[in-house]
Design a protein around this motif. Structure first.
Motif, short mmCIF file in Angstrom:
data_model
loop_
_atom_site.label_atom_id
_atom_site.label_comp_id
_atom_site.label_asym_id
_atom_site.label_seq_id
_atom_site.Cartn_x
_atom_site.Cartn_y
_atom_site.Cartn_z
N ALA A 8 0.79 -1.66 -0.08
CA ALA A 8 0.36 0.29 -0.23
C ALA A 8 0.11 1.07 0.06
CB ALA A 8 -1.65 0.47 1.16
N ARG A 26 -2.99 3.32 3.17
CA ARG A 26 -3.54 3.28 3.18
C ARG A 26 -4.31 2.16 2.51
NH1 ARG A 26 -6.68 9.67 3.67
NH2 ARG A 26 -5.10 10.12 5.22
N ASN A 27 -5.32 1.32 3.15
CA ASN A 27 -6.28 0.20 2.73
C ASN A 27 -7.47 0.62 2.41
OD1 ASN A 27 -6.68 -2.26 1.13
ND2 ASN A 27 -5.89 -3.33 2.94
N PRO A 28 -8.41 0.80 2.30
CA PRO A 28 -8.33 1.07 0.84
C PRO A 28 -7.20 2.42 0.45
CG PRO A 28 -10.27 1.67 0.90
CD PRO A 28 -10.24 1.61 2.35
N PHE A 29 -6.52 2.37 -1.27
CA PHE A 29 -6.21 3.50 -1.68
C PHE A 29 -7.33 4.17 -2.24
CE2 PHE A 29 -5.00 4.92 -5.65
CZ PHE A 29 -3.81 6.15 -5.51
N THR A 37 -10.75 3.95 -6.26
CA THR A 37 -10.19 2.58 -5.40
C THR A 37 -9.68 1.45 -5.24
OG1 THR A 37 -12.08 3.96 -3.77
CG2 THR A 37 -11.32 2.21 -2.99
N HIS A 38 -8.77 1.06 -4.60
CA HIS A 38 -8.58 -0.05 -4.44
C HIS A 38 -8.16 -0.59 -3.60
CE1 HIS A 38 -6.04 -3.66 -6.45
NE2 HIS A 38 -5.37 -3.16 -6.02
N TYR A 39 -8.61 -2.42 -3.15
CA TYR A 39 -8.22 -2.54 -1.36
C TYR A 39 -6.80 -4.19 -1.73
CZ TYR A 39 -12.88 -1.17 -0.40
OH TYR A 39 -13.72 -0.34 0.12
N PHE A 40 -5.94 -3.48 -0.43
CA PHE A 40 -5.12 -4.34 -1.48
C PHE A 40 -5.25 -6.21 -0.51
CE2 PHE A 40 -3.44 0.45 -1.37
CZ PHE A 40 -2.60 -0.06 -2.45
N SER A 41 -5.97 -6.82 -1.02
CA SER A 41 -6.74 -7.40 -0.84
C SER A 41 -5.28 -8.71 -0.40
CB SER A 41 -7.68 -8.67 -0.92
OG SER A 41 -8.75 -7.62 -0.72
#
Length: 180
Positions: A8, A26-29, A37-41
């Motif tokens: 992230a 940040r999570n999500p970006f 928006t992007h989640y760092f799964s």
């Protein structure tokens, strides 16, 4: 302590519009310019615990980082559109030229794959894998230095490339050991 940057924190620009990130880590970006928006799964990986006829576990000696020279289990990342079971069969064949004939799910553990300065979150799925035969065993050049059959003890468990591999082996050994 790792000096690898969490994934992230490595995002300095929005992948959709290219705008500079006003906040990283940040999570999500979330991009304030375009709203992306992007989640760092975590990504998914698999590992195999395979034993010979005498009950010895096959460990692999890694030929490159992360964990070069340390023990690992056959396995790797799940490709898009691939099931965990198919990924495990593919990875075992790619790494040691063995055909998996039967899989039994063992456990999952979180992991962090540190590569090229970035720490990527991973969920590792471990299976007990039976193979057709060990006759054709051969290592993948550049990836695997050698294989080693043993009854893992403190020296092997303490020299695993990934904590998740150690935890999976400990769980396997615990299940295999009859209660006293």
């Amino acid at each position: 302590m790792s000096n690898h940057q969490p994934v992230a924190e490595s995002w300095k620009f929005c992948p959709r519009c290219g705008a500079e990130a006003d906040v990283t880590g940040r999570n999500p970006f979330h991009c304030n310019s375009c709203g992306h928006t992007h989640y760092f799964s975590p990504v998914t990986a698999v590992g195999a615990i395979t034993t010979d006829a005498d009950g010895n576990v096959m460990l692999l000696i890694r030929a490159k980082d992360p964990g070069k020279g340390k023990f690992g289990l056959p396995g790797g990342f799940v490709d898009p559109g691939e099931s965990a079971e198919d990924a495990l069969r593919r990875e075992v064949f790619e790494e040691v030229c063995l055909q998996v004939t039967r899989l039994t799910f063992l456990a999952t553990f979180p992991n962090s794959y540190e590569f090229a300065g970035t720490a990527i979150p991973v969920t590792d799925l471990f299976f007990i894998a039976e193979v057709q035969s060990f006759d054709g065993i051969a290592v993948q050049d550049g990836e695997i230095a050698a294989w080693h059959f043993c009854r893992p003890g403190p020296s092997e468990l303490g020299n695993m490339a990934f904590e998740s591999n150690r935890l999976a082996l400990e769980k396997y050994l615990q299940q295999r050991t009859p209660p006293t």
